[in-house]
Scaffold this active site. Sequence first.
Site, PDB file in Angstrom:
ATOM      1  CE  LYS A 189     111.596  29.683  31.576  1.00  0.00           C
ATOM      2  NZ  LYS A 189     110.864  29.084  32.508  1.00  0.00           N
ATOM      3  N   GLY A 240     110.558  38.612  36.988  1.00  0.00           N
ATOM      4  CA  GLY A 240     111.260  37.531  37.761  1.00  0.00           C
ATOM      5  C   GLY A 240     112.016  38.226  38.862  1.00  0.00           C
ATOM      6  CB  SER A 241     114.548  37.038  41.100  1.00  0.00           C
ATOM      7  OG  SER A 241     115.347  36.030  40.092  1.00  0.00           O
ATOM      8  CB  THR A 242     116.625  42.077  41.397  1.00  0.00           C
ATOM      9  OG1 THR A 242     115.263  42.629  41.945  1.00  0.00           O
ATOM     10  CG2 THR A 242     117.621  43.031  41.244  1.00  0.00           C
ATOM     11  CB  VAL A 244     116.899  35.840  36.831  1.00  0.00           C
ATOM     12  CG1 VAL A 244     116.822  35.514  35.276  1.00  0.00           C
ATOM     13  CG2 VAL A 244     117.216  34.563  37.604  1.00  0.00           C
ATOM     14  N   GLY A 245     117.028  39.212  36.172  1.00  0.00           N
ATOM     15  CA  GLY A 245     117.241  40.113  35.700  1.00  0.00           C
ATOM     16  C   GLY A 245     118.294  41.007  35.269  1.00  0.00           C
ATOM     17  CD  GLU A 262     107.238  45.453  34.752  1.00  0.00           C
ATOM     18  OE1 GLU A 262     107.543  45.745  35.825  1.00  0.00           O
ATOM     19  OE2 GLU A 262     106.752  46.102  33.957  1.00  0.00           O
ATOM     20  CB  CYS A 296     106.492  41.578  42.287  1.00  0.00           C
ATOM     21  SG  CYS A 296     105.024  42.080  41.173  1.00  0.00           S
ATOM     22  CD  GLU A 392     110.936  40.056  45.891  1.00  0.00           C
ATOM     23  OE1 GLU A 392     111.782  39.596  45.165  1.00  0.00           O
ATOM     24  OE2 GLU A 392     109.941  40.720  45.326  1.00  0.00           O
TER      25      GLU A 392
HETATM   26  P1  NAD Z   1     113.112  34.066  38.903  1.00  0.00           P
HETATM   27  O1  NAD Z   1     113.834  35.028  38.311  1.00  0.00           O
HETATM   28  O2  NAD Z   1     113.894  32.621  39.463  1.00  0.00           O
HETATM   29  O3  NAD Z   1     112.502  33.002  37.758  1.00  0.00           O
HETATM   30  C1  NAD Z   1     111.584  33.566  36.567  1.00  0.00           C
HETATM   31  C2  NAD Z   1     111.444  33.120  35.497  1.00  0.00           C
HETATM   32  O4  NAD Z   1     112.836  33.238  34.797  1.00  0.00           O
HETATM   33  C3  NAD Z   1     111.088  31.637  35.433  1.00  0.00           C
HETATM   34  O5  NAD Z   1     110.410  31.588  34.290  1.00  0.00           O
HETATM   35  C4  NAD Z   1     112.468  31.336  35.310  1.00  0.00           C
HETATM   36  O6  NAD Z   1     112.347  29.794  34.734  1.00  0.00           O
HETATM   37  C5  NAD Z   1     113.181  31.909  34.367  1.00  0.00           C
HETATM   38  N1  NAD Z   1     114.542  31.945  34.567  1.00  0.00           N
HETATM   39  C6  NAD Z   1     115.304  31.808  35.853  1.00  0.00           C
HETATM   40  N2  NAD Z   1     116.749  31.748  35.281  1.00  0.00           N
HETATM   41  C7  NAD Z   1     116.741  32.338  33.902  1.00  0.00           C
HETATM   42  C8  NAD Z   1     117.854  32.781  33.270  1.00  0.00           C
HETATM   43  N3  NAD Z   1     119.169  32.682  33.764  1.00  0.00           N
HETATM   44  N4  NAD Z   1     117.660  33.286  31.922  1.00  0.00           N
HETATM   45  C9  NAD Z   1     116.330  33.255  31.641  1.00  0.00           C
HETATM   46  N5  NAD Z   1     115.204  33.221  32.674  1.00  0.00           N
HETATM   47  C10 NAD Z   1     115.611  32.506  33.948  1.00  0.00           C
HETATM   48  O7  NAD Z   1     111.798  34.289  39.650  1.00  0.00           O
HETATM   49  P2  NAD Z   1     110.791  33.636  40.356  1.00  0.00           P
HETATM   50  O8  NAD Z   1     111.262  33.036  41.824  1.00  0.00           O
HETATM   51  O9  NAD Z   1     110.169  32.703  39.453  1.00  0.00           O
HETATM   52  O10 NAD Z   1     109.669  34.835  40.821  1.00  0.00           O
HETATM   53  C11 NAD Z   1     109.830  35.555  41.735  1.00  0.00           C
HETATM   54  C12 NAD Z   1     110.485  36.892  41.482  1.00  0.00           C
HETATM   55  O11 NAD Z   1     109.673  37.569  40.313  1.00  0.00           O
HETATM   56  C13 NAD Z   1     110.292  37.653  42.588  1.00  0.00           C
HETATM   57  O12 NAD Z   1     111.687  38.595  42.647  1.00  0.00           O
HETATM   58  C14 NAD Z   1     109.337  38.788  42.072  1.00  0.00           C
HETATM   59  O13 NAD Z   1     109.203  40.043  42.891  1.00  0.00           O
HETATM   60  C15 NAD Z   1     109.336  38.799  40.782  1.00  0.00           C
HETATM   61  N6  NAD Z   1     108.051  39.337  40.218  1.00  0.00           N
HETATM   62  C16 NAD Z   1     108.010  40.590  39.603  1.00  0.00           C
HETATM   63  C17 NAD Z   1     107.007  41.212  39.109  1.00  0.00           C
HETATM   64  C18 NAD Z   1     106.790  42.449  38.558  1.00  0.00           C
HETATM   65  O14 NAD Z   1     105.822  42.712  37.749  1.00  0.00           O
HETATM   66  N7  NAD Z   1     107.746  43.363  38.928  1.00  0.00           N
HETATM   67  C19 NAD Z   1     105.717  40.288  39.052  1.00  0.00           C
HETATM   68  C20 NAD Z   1     105.878  38.980  39.702  1.00  0.00           C
HETATM   69  C21 NAD Z   1     107.140  38.417  40.092  1.00  0.00           C
END
Ligand code: NAD
Length: 765
Positions: A189, A240-242, A244-245, A262, A296, A392
Amino acid sequence: MPTVTEALAMMDYGPAPESAAVAMDWLKGRAFGHFINGSFTKPGETFAVTNPATGADLAQVSQGTEADVAEAVKAARSAAKGWAKLSGGQRARHLYALARLMQKRERLFAVLETLDNGKPIRESRDIDVPLAVRHFYHHAGWAELLADEFPGMRPHGVCGQIIPWNFPLLMLAWKVAPALAAGNTVVLKPAEFTPLTALLFAELCVEAGLPKGVVNIVTGDGRTGAALVAAEVDKIAFTGSTEVGRLIRQQTAGSGKALTLELGGKSPFIVFAEADLDAAVEGVVDAIWFNQGEVCCAGSRILVQEQVAETFTARLKARMAKLRVGDPLDKSTDVGAVVHTTQLDRIRGLVDQAVQQGAILHQAPMPNGPGSFCPPMLLTDLGAANIANTEEIFGPVVTLMTFRTPGEAVELANNTRYGLAASIWSENLTTALDIAAQVKAGVVWINGTNMFDANAPFGGMRESGFGREGAREGMLAYLTGDEATGKERKAPAAVSALPGEASGDAVDRTRKLYIGGAQKRPDGGYSYAVAGAQIPLGGRKDIRNAVEAAHGAKGWSKVTGHNRAQVLYFLAENLSARAKDFAPKDEVAQAVERAFYWAAWADKYDGKVHSTTGPNVTLAMKEPFGVMGIVCPEEAPLLGFVSTVLPAIAMGNRVVAVASQSNPVPALDLYQVLDTSDVPGGVVNIVTGPRGELAETLAKHDDVAALWVFADSDLCRKAEAFSAGNLKPVWAESRMRDWTGPAGQSRDFLRRSVQVKTVWVPYGA
Ligand code: NAD
């Protein structure tokens, strides 16, 4: 006539636009469905994807529903068997084909990425796309070598993969290439702001003749992501973000789904007085103003040594003022558009708060006109607690603070809940490597920043997540094979607390906890009875004391593997000498053998030097986590304890171990062996009592960096869910292992005792 210097000062950039036509022709205002089972579905409910530099709509994309996700997972499931059955060589051919097709369409990918994300074309053309291609080539190689290099391992099956918007195609490549190489099928996705290059990639899958269902792409927002997490997949790989992680960690707890995360970062950029300051200034440009700071691992906190701070800041401001913000399709643009106006609002909001909290803002000039642009910003005169130093921002905003000594630099660098990356600038390699060893970060760049390669593991520590992408380590995240296959464990019978300790003639049979190298009474003063012995009833406070003691034993993580091996050999000998004092009798001889076995490994499970692009020595160092919690198996009370605790300490961890609840005596008796074997106090701490409560305390404890739980499925689930606080990696195994066989000394115990730190050391006269 002007001099050359004057002429250079007068010169300006002319426009150097890249044409959008190639991408606009492909888009043609299309509405996209999902890519499932080898073809595009009819568009469902759609939303607009926009160009952040102009605000114009680029295409309509479907919002994936639960049913769409289920259909994609079904397709991936049906394809899984056939795909895994192909030889490595056959899978490699598919990956090569994808790499070649991507190369042929490089320009289209680059322009489409820039239109969709807002990043400068120079970056999408020279960094994102070539790196994505490199990932497919590299992993074609792993597919080819899989059977030789990962014997006995197999793919997870179906992988759900969720990626962010900052490097849309590159994140796809980081996820899809290793998954396919290992023999998994995927449902990916993309992020809702930037799904277009993933949809173009889907077309390539058809063109490359990839079997149907091997790659499926479902578009949509967080709801679609959540549906994928909940679906019948075998692994979730999330970037993605911490925030959501953390949610995903809780939602997958107890599901048996493998998980890698990640997440975000707040990475330090450390400049020592002896650094090449001009190079470091250029480094800042690449660290935080590259990709609009939406990185990130961006170096978002500059820490500069006091005596050069003034000079460095002046040069940095001069450089910042020259950065060109504007049309991302112009080849002379340095900083493009922020992905979306919501992200721009977030950046501005955080900068406003930072200024309200006392920071001074310096910023580069801004272009006129519409579009989601944000000028490069520098915040000075702020404290460590300023929001710009703790949150961040994910924008082109960097903070600057000073330090005096290397120790202070390390302290400031590690003063964050994250641990993704660090950049260290010094012409003194001894200093730089010393600091690299001390910073808490999964990736460290010396005299460089934001360097990536498919053969360099990438990933974080602490709240930046766990798991690595790239190289051999990244492949391991898509393989399984060492897991236990025995019967499901049952929870032991509950214990009933007896006040106080044994009295009268039973006194010699009263055991104590072992914390910080000494026998300790449990904090609550209660015990419980097991087969005539009175066992200390440890609780939360005892675990906390044990964690503190383990922290105090830091020296163990620093001594050489050779020193640790000697201590462990001594331990094995002492256990052997006292064998007759230990029970169960059938476990003792093997426990001795196992102690020798893990002693042998103490100085051998070492890192690698990876071959990456460019003149770099890229080290993958295996570092201990620090303090680990281990909930030892209920069965095999002696052998299980020895088999789990010793590999962890052999690798340099300090351990808080929860012994078997129903038969804790053999573990508690080990204190004598530990005492006489020169194991420093605090390296092994043994707590007994109700395992549920003790495991929960370990899982929630912020200072426990990793947790192993060999227990019933309910406790395994709870441990995973409770670990979401500091996002420690949890190895939870509810099936029994055959501790007497090879599974009792699997390589997995070593692998899960360390985390890889990638250190990039460039060279060149
Ligand atoms: P985000 O967590 O909002 O979204 C990331 C992805 O998760 C998107 O595809 C989003 O649609 C999906 N998502 C949102 N809510 C969800 C849920 N409840 N369940 C499952 N999926 C869901 O992050 P963002 O704003 O898109 O990206 C920025 C973040 O990503 C920053 O915190 C950045 O540091 C991090 N990031 C980390 C790395 C790494 O390798 N460590 C690389 C790139 C970005």
